[in-house]
Design a protein around this motif. Sequence first.
Motif, PDB file in Angstrom:
ATOM      1  N   LYS A 313       0.827  -1.205   0.000  1.00  0.00           N
ATOM      2  CA  LYS A 313       0.000   0.000   0.000  1.00  0.00           C
ATOM      3  C   LYS A 313       0.863   1.258   0.000  1.00  0.00           C
ATOM      4  O   LYS A 313       0.561   2.237  -0.706  1.00  0.00           O
ATOM      5  N   ALA A 314       1.936   1.235   0.747  1.00  0.00           N
ATOM      6  CA  ALA A 314       2.819   2.403   0.840  1.00  0.00           C
ATOM      7  C   ALA A 314       3.496   2.714  -0.487  1.00  0.00           C
ATOM      8  O   ALA A 314       3.860   3.870  -0.759  1.00  0.00           O
ATOM      9  N   GLN A 315       3.664   1.694  -1.329  1.00  0.00           N
ATOM     10  CA  GLN A 315       4.278   1.901  -2.641  1.00  0.00           C
ATOM     11  C   GLN A 315       3.285   2.380  -3.693  1.00  0.00           C
ATOM     12  O   GLN A 315       3.665   2.657  -4.823  1.00  0.00           O
ATOM     13  N   GLY A 316       2.013   2.457  -3.303  1.00  0.00           N
ATOM     14  CA  GLY A 316       0.998   2.937  -4.234  1.00  0.00           C
ATOM     15  C   GLY A 316       0.114   1.871  -4.814  1.00  0.00           C
ATOM     16  O   GLY A 316      -0.749   2.167  -5.647  1.00  0.00           O
ATOM     17  N   VAL A 317       0.292   0.616  -4.387  1.00  0.00           N
ATOM     18  CA  VAL A 317      -0.592  -0.465  -4.836  1.00  0.00           C
ATOM     19  C   VAL A 317      -1.921  -0.343  -4.098  1.00  0.00           C
ATOM     20  O   VAL A 317      -1.951  -0.260  -2.870  1.00  0.00           O
ATOM     21  N   ASN A 318      -2.998  -0.328  -4.838  1.00  0.00           N
ATOM     22  CA  ASN A 318      -4.325  -0.213  -4.226  1.00  0.00           C
ATOM     23  C   ASN A 318      -5.140  -1.495  -4.302  1.00  0.00           C
ATOM     24  O   ASN A 318      -6.090  -1.667  -3.531  1.00  0.00           O
ATOM     25  N   ILE A 319      -4.774  -2.378  -5.235  1.00  0.00           N
ATOM     26  CA  ILE A 319      -5.567  -3.589  -5.461  1.00  0.00           C
ATOM     27  C   ILE A 319      -4.635  -4.781  -5.564  1.00  0.00           C
ATOM     28  O   ILE A 319      -3.646  -4.765  -6.297  1.00  0.00           O
ATOM     29  N   ILE A 320      -4.984  -5.829  -4.834  1.00  0.00           N
ATOM     30  CA  ILE A 320      -4.219  -7.067  -4.869  1.00  0.00           C
ATOM     31  C   ILE A 320      -5.152  -8.187  -5.312  1.00  0.00           C
ATOM     32  O   ILE A 320      -6.340  -8.186  -4.976  1.00  0.00           O
ATOM     33  N   ALA A 321      -4.618  -9.121  -6.079  1.00  0.00           N
ATOM     34  CA  ALA A 321      -5.454 -10.211  -6.594  1.00  0.00           C
ATOM     35  C   ALA A 321      -4.717 -11.538  -6.425  1.00  0.00           C
ATOM     36  O   ALA A 321      -3.871 -11.894  -7.241  1.00  0.00           O
ATOM     37  N   PRO A 322      -5.035 -12.265  -5.368  1.00  0.00           N
ATOM     38  CA  PRO A 322      -4.453 -13.592  -5.157  1.00  0.00           C
ATOM     39  C   PRO A 322      -5.399 -14.684  -5.657  1.00  0.00           C
ATOM     40  O   PRO A 322      -6.576 -14.442  -5.941  1.00  0.00           O
ATOM     41  N   PRO A 338     -12.473 -16.295   6.126  1.00  0.00           N
ATOM     42  CA  PRO A 338     -11.322 -15.576   5.556  1.00  0.00           C
ATOM     43  C   PRO A 338     -10.017 -16.001   6.206  1.00  0.00           C
ATOM     44  O   PRO A 338      -9.947 -16.243   7.411  1.00  0.00           O
ATOM     45  N   SER A 339      -8.976 -16.068   5.398  1.00  0.00           N
ATOM     46  CA  SER A 339      -7.649 -16.415   5.907  1.00  0.00           C
ATOM     47  C   SER A 339      -6.982 -15.199   6.538  1.00  0.00           C
ATOM     48  O   SER A 339      -7.445 -14.056   6.394  1.00  0.00           O
ATOM     49  N   GLU A 340      -5.873 -15.432   7.209  1.00  0.00           N
ATOM     50  CA  GLU A 340      -5.085 -14.336   7.767  1.00  0.00           C
ATOM     51  C   GLU A 340      -4.624 -13.396   6.648  1.00  0.00           C
ATOM     52  O   GLU A 340      -4.619 -12.179   6.803  1.00  0.00           O
ATOM     53  N   TYR A 341      -4.231 -13.976   5.523  1.00  0.00           N
ATOM     54  CA  TYR A 341      -3.819 -13.188   4.357  1.00  0.00           C
ATOM     55  C   TYR A 341      -4.926 -12.210   3.974  1.00  0.00           C
ATOM     56  O   TYR A 341      -4.675 -11.017   3.769  1.00  0.00           O
ATOM     57  N   ALA A 342      -6.152 -12.705   3.844  1.00  0.00           N
ATOM     58  CA  ALA A 342      -7.272 -11.864   3.433  1.00  0.00           C
ATOM     59  C   ALA A 342      -7.560 -10.781   4.462  1.00  0.00           C
ATOM     60  O   ALA A 342      -7.791  -9.613   4.117  1.00  0.00           O
ATOM     61  N   ARG A 343      -7.539 -11.150   5.734  1.00  0.00           N
ATOM     62  CA  ARG A 343      -7.833 -10.169   6.790  1.00  0.00           C
ATOM     63  C   ARG A 343      -6.785  -9.058   6.795  1.00  0.00           C
ATOM     64  O   ARG A 343      -7.125  -7.876   6.939  1.00  0.00           O
ATOM     65  N   ASN A 344      -5.537  -9.418   6.611  1.00  0.00           N
ATOM     66  CA  ASN A 344      -4.475  -8.407   6.634  1.00  0.00           C
ATOM     67  C   ASN A 344      -4.500  -7.520   5.397  1.00  0.00           C
ATOM     68  O   ASN A 344      -4.212  -6.319   5.482  1.00  0.00           O
ATOM     69  N   ALA A 345      -4.856  -8.097   4.254  1.00  0.00           N
ATOM     70  CA  ALA A 345      -4.973  -7.277   3.045  1.00  0.00           C
ATOM     71  C   ALA A 345      -6.028  -6.201   3.234  1.00  0.00           C
ATOM     72  O   ALA A 345      -5.810  -5.028   2.892  1.00  0.00           O
ATOM     73  N   LEU A 350      -6.184  -2.439   1.286  1.00  0.00           N
ATOM     74  CA  LEU A 350      -6.136  -2.917  -0.092  1.00  0.00           C
ATOM     75  C   LEU A 350      -7.498  -3.447  -0.529  1.00  0.00           C
ATOM     76  O   LEU A 350      -8.176  -4.139   0.240  1.00  0.00           O
ATOM     77  N   ASP A 351      -7.906  -3.112  -1.733  1.00  0.00           N
ATOM     78  CA  ASP A 351      -9.028  -3.805  -2.343  1.00  0.00           C
ATOM     79  C   ASP A 351      -8.532  -5.145  -2.864  1.00  0.00           C
ATOM     80  O   ASP A 351      -7.347  -5.305  -3.202  1.00  0.00           O
ATOM     81  N   VAL A 352      -9.451  -6.103  -2.952  1.00  0.00           N
ATOM     82  CA  VAL A 352      -9.052  -7.469  -3.292  1.00  0.00           C
ATOM     83  C   VAL A 352      -9.940  -8.007  -4.409  1.00  0.00           C
ATOM     84  O   VAL A 352     -11.166  -7.820  -4.390  1.00  0.00           O
ATOM     85  N   ILE A 353      -9.320  -8.663  -5.374  1.00  0.00           N
ATOM     86  CA  ILE A 353     -10.009  -9.373  -6.446  1.00  0.00           C
ATOM     87  C   ILE A 353      -9.573 -10.834  -6.391  1.00  0.00           C
ATOM     88  O   ILE A 353      -8.392 -11.121  -6.133  1.00  0.00           O
ATOM     89  N   ALA A 354     -10.480 -11.759  -6.630  1.00  0.00           N
ATOM     90  CA  ALA A 354     -10.181 -13.186  -6.524  1.00  0.00           C
ATOM     91  C   ALA A 354     -10.133 -13.845  -7.900  1.00  0.00           C
ATOM     92  O   ALA A 354     -10.896 -13.489  -8.789  1.00  0.00           O
TER      93      ALA A 354
END
Length: 418
Positions: A313-322, A338-345, A350-354
């Motif tokens: 997020k600090a680098q400017g990434v707003n969306i993550i898609a795992p 939800p996994s720990e990964y999802a909760r922390n994202a 971060l917005d998340v796409i699956a």
Amino acid sequence: MTPFRPGVAILLASLVLLPGCATPIWDRDSARDHKHRHSDVQVGPRPAWLVDGMDAGPLKEKLERCNLKRLRRTDFSIGHRGAPLQFPEHTMESYVAAARMGAGMVECDVSFTADRELVCRHAQDDLHTTTNIVTIPALNAKCTQPFVPADPAPGLPARAECRTSDITLAEFKSLQGKMDAFNPMATTPEEFVGGTADWRTDLYASRGTLLSHRESIELFKTLGVKMAPELKTPVVEMPYEGDYTQQDYARQMIQDYIDAGVAPADVWPQSFLLDDVLFWVNEMPEFGRQAVFLDQEGITPRTSSLAYMEALKAQGVNIIAPAIWKMLALDEQQKIVPSEYARNARAAGLDVIAWTVERGGPLTGGGGWYYQTVTEAINKDADVMKVIDVLARDVGVIGIFSDWPATTTYYANCMDID
């Protein structure tokens, strides 16, 4: 803005011209009506079939009660390679099928040709499994590995590897798309292009129109869908031919949208390479705001930590898609959560796409790679609905890639998700 390419116009006209109509539907009314005209969403029998097979409970009851007399398109439903469960991937026909199923966003995976033109292919090196190239002697001869037949006696499989960078755009456009498959024991090119999985079909594979990236943009504009181009990681050494750098490639993809007059808000550029995403964030920020980092790192204490997500997020990434499995876990009652990964994202903002549902075949026996963290809770195809529900309601994803967007469209309409 670049002019509409005649080849695409002809393809679209032939596809959507109704019997008895002298004028193509896509060109009959003003551009402002495109979304309304193409929003007659059809999901077919599969979503209801999945709901019928669900375990009894509140989710099944809610999905059964949906009033779906007029379905609407939704950005939650993303056409992964179009609709490749039954249509040849990354073809005009697959993209149109996805839009008709209500996908609000459709994906063109982007690779480059020998003459450095961008085309829609899932990988730079998949032409031998996704097209008929090995059956065309002149083009097969240009492949990195031309077709070599299997040798049944010692059990040696057939070999071939054909890359988009082996041929020009004009040669690419002469190919026919097919279902992604091959017959490893083929002794002829015609046998090699078979092998479609029995849970897919060749029913719609008689037409597979390949598109350049620019042509896909014009098609998506006409269909009224948003665009999710993925810059595919090259298999050739970069800089290509010594002077075509990865940044040139990343810039060229975005420039196609600028030249076509597409608003940045309608484009969601993706890459598995964080450097590509950061390039768009820093060098092309209007498009970088919606750049999607496709995170394929394995789950470790570091890569699932809040610190990892905050650093992105600090680098400017707003969306993550795992992948789906990274966002899911089982609680003590073997319920999907939800996994720990999802909760922390989500905690990092971060917005998340699956990715990706309706891919990988029947879900009996645990669901395979996409469901590896929740295998014990998956035993039938209908379980995809409870996975989608957890991703939407508990994880809070903003979209889900699907090989059959009808399923995600149905869910989103039932749950009133835009």
